[in-house]
Write a protein that holds these residues in place. Structure first.
Motif, short mmCIF file in Angstrom:
data_model
loop_
_atom_site.label_atom_id
_atom_site.label_comp_id
_atom_site.label_asym_id
_atom_site.label_seq_id
_atom_site.Cartn_x
_atom_site.Cartn_y
_atom_site.Cartn_z
N GLN A 41 1.43 -9.27 9.00
CA GLN A 41 2.83 -9.14 8.59
C GLN A 41 3.11 -9.80 7.25
O GLN A 41 3.93 -9.32 6.48
CB GLN A 41 3.73 -9.75 9.68
N VAL A 42 2.45 -10.90 6.97
CA VAL A 42 2.65 -11.60 5.69
C VAL A 42 2.31 -10.67 4.53
O VAL A 42 3.01 -10.63 3.51
CB VAL A 42 1.81 -12.88 5.63
N LEU A 43 1.23 -9.94 4.68
CA LEU A 43 0.81 -9.01 3.62
C LEU A 43 1.84 -7.90 3.45
O LEU A 43 2.20 -7.53 2.32
CB LEU A 43 -0.56 -8.44 3.97
N LEU A 44 2.34 -7.37 4.57
CA LEU A 44 3.34 -6.30 4.50
C LEU A 44 4.62 -6.77 3.82
O LEU A 44 5.21 -6.06 3.00
CB LEU A 44 3.64 -5.78 5.91
N ASN A 45 5.06 -7.97 4.17
CA ASN A 45 6.28 -8.51 3.56
C ASN A 45 6.11 -8.71 2.05
O ASN A 45 7.03 -8.44 1.27
CB ASN A 45 6.66 -9.84 4.21
N ALA A 46 4.92 -9.18 1.65
CA ALA A 46 4.67 -9.40 0.23
C ALA A 46 4.67 -8.07 -0.54
O ALA A 46 5.22 -7.99 -1.65
CB ALA A 46 3.33 -10.11 0.05
N ILE A 47 4.08 -7.04 0.04
CA ILE A 47 4.06 -5.72 -0.62
C ILE A 47 5.48 -5.17 -0.74
O ILE A 47 5.87 -4.65 -1.80
CB ILE A 47 3.17 -4.74 0.17
N ALA A 48 6.26 -5.28 0.33
CA ALA A 48 7.63 -4.77 0.31
C ALA A 48 8.46 -5.50 -0.75
O ALA A 48 9.23 -4.87 -1.50
CB ALA A 48 8.26 -4.93 1.69
N THR A 49 8.34 -6.82 -0.81
CA THR A 49 9.12 -7.60 -1.78
C THR A 49 8.78 -7.22 -3.21
O THR A 49 9.67 -7.02 -4.05
CB THR A 49 8.87 -9.10 -1.56
N LYS A 50 7.49 -7.10 -3.49
CA LYS A 50 7.06 -6.78 -4.85
C LYS A 50 7.42 -5.34 -5.21
O LYS A 50 7.84 -5.06 -6.35
CB LYS A 50 5.55 -7.00 -4.99
N ALA A 51 7.27 -4.43 -4.27
CA ALA A 51 7.59 -3.03 -4.54
C ALA A 51 9.08 -2.87 -4.88
O ALA A 51 9.44 -2.17 -5.83
CB ALA A 51 7.23 -2.17 -3.34
N ALA A 52 9.94 -3.54 -4.13
CA ALA A 52 11.38 -3.47 -4.41
C ALA A 52 11.72 -4.11 -5.74
O ALA A 52 12.63 -3.66 -6.45
CB ALA A 52 12.16 -4.14 -3.28
N LEU A 100 1.34 0.44 -8.77
CA LEU A 100 0.57 0.14 -7.56
C LEU A 100 -0.24 -1.14 -7.72
O LEU A 100 -0.28 -1.99 -6.83
CB LEU A 100 -0.36 1.31 -7.22
N VAL A 101 -0.88 -1.29 -8.87
CA VAL A 101 -1.72 -2.47 -9.11
C VAL A 101 -0.88 -3.74 -9.11
O VAL A 101 -1.24 -4.74 -8.48
CB VAL A 101 -2.50 -2.32 -10.44
N GLU A 102 0.24 -3.71 -9.82
CA GLU A 102 1.09 -4.90 -9.86
C GLU A 102 1.63 -5.24 -8.47
O GLU A 102 1.80 -6.42 -8.13
CB GLU A 102 2.27 -4.68 -10.82
N CYS A 103 1.86 -4.23 -7.67
CA CYS A 103 2.40 -4.45 -6.34
C CYS A 103 1.40 -5.16 -5.42
O CYS A 103 1.80 -5.98 -4.59
CB CYS A 103 2.81 -3.11 -5.73
N VAL A 104 0.11 -4.89 -5.58
CA VAL A 104 -0.89 -5.43 -4.65
C VAL A 104 -1.62 -6.65 -5.20
O VAL A 104 -2.37 -7.29 -4.45
CB VAL A 104 -1.91 -4.35 -4.25
N GLN A 105 -1.44 -6.97 -6.45
CA GLN A 105 -2.20 -8.08 -7.04
C GLN A 105 -1.89 -9.41 -6.37
O GLN A 105 -2.75 -10.29 -6.31
CB GLN A 105 -1.95 -8.17 -8.55
#
Length: 215
Positions: free
Chosen positions: A114-125, A138-143
């Motif tokens: 869940q921590v990974l999912l929350n981090a992706i959602a926060t950065k994507a938004a 995509l790269v900036e979102c997952v780095q």
């Protein structure tokens, strides 16, 4: 000749109209010119006469009070709108993040931490509205969740997902996510984790695009 001279002297000695008015003002009682004591009964009549001379309405005070209240109320409305704008934007952004986090948790929480999912959602938004190429998005979102990966390597892995997003296809994301159904997250290789993370990021951006296009 003497009569003419005497007549001329008599004429020039007559007071002018200005002088007569000046003398009249001097000879008036002291309080007749201006009511120096506003508490006197005569003062009210004096000021009433002045108001009538200048055409002041009887309800001027009430009208001014009403208009001033409306004016300051309008100012308060404008000011509250200005001061609340940053808070409104912050709250709206926070709502977008929370909604996206919930979507990712509902879809992937069985397979991905869940921590990974929350981090992706926060950065994507956060970066959704920025002007970048899809692969860079995509790269900036997952780095943040793949700190050991270099930007160039992630760009290579992100290409098929970026292409799928541009062409409204989802096969690449679905293919990468299908690995989750057969393996635990901890059992995936680093390359598989990177691909899955990029697939989730592309899914997150697709969700943001859908929510933006909704009325």
């Amino acid at each position: 000749m003497a009569k003419k001279i005497n007549g001329s002297d008599t004429f020039s000695s007559l007071p002018s109209q200005v002088e007569l008015e000046f003398l009249e003002a001097l000879l008036e009682p002291e309080d007749a010119t201006y009511p120096w004591n506003p508490g006197d009964d005569e003062s009210e009549a004096y000021f009433q006469e002045l108001e009538e001379q200048f055409g002041v309405p009887d309800l001027l005070d009430e009208e001014l009070t009403t208009r001033s209240e409306d004016f300051y109320s309008h100012l308060d409305t404008l000011w509250s709108g200005i001061t609340s704008t940053p808070d409104y934007n912050h709250n709206r952004q926070q709502a977008v993040v929370l909604n996206l986090q919930e979507i990712l948790r509902t879809t992937f929480c069985v397979y991905v931490p869940q921590v990974l999912l929350n981090a992706i959602a926060t950065k994507a938004a956060e970066i959704f509205a920025s002007h970048q190429l899809m692969g860079e998005h995509l790269v900036e979102c997952v780095q943040t969740v793949l700190p050991t990966w270099g930007t160039e390597d992630l760009l290579v892995l992100a290409r098929p997902f970026a292409y799928a997003m541009r062409s409204s296809e989802s096969q690449n994301a679905a293919s990468a996510l299908s690995n989750l159904k057969n393996s635990e997250w901890t059992a995936l290789s680093e390359v598989e984790k990177a691909k899955v993370t990029l697939a989730i990021a592309s899914y997150a951006f697709n969700q943001l695009n859908k929510s933006q296009s909704e009325p």
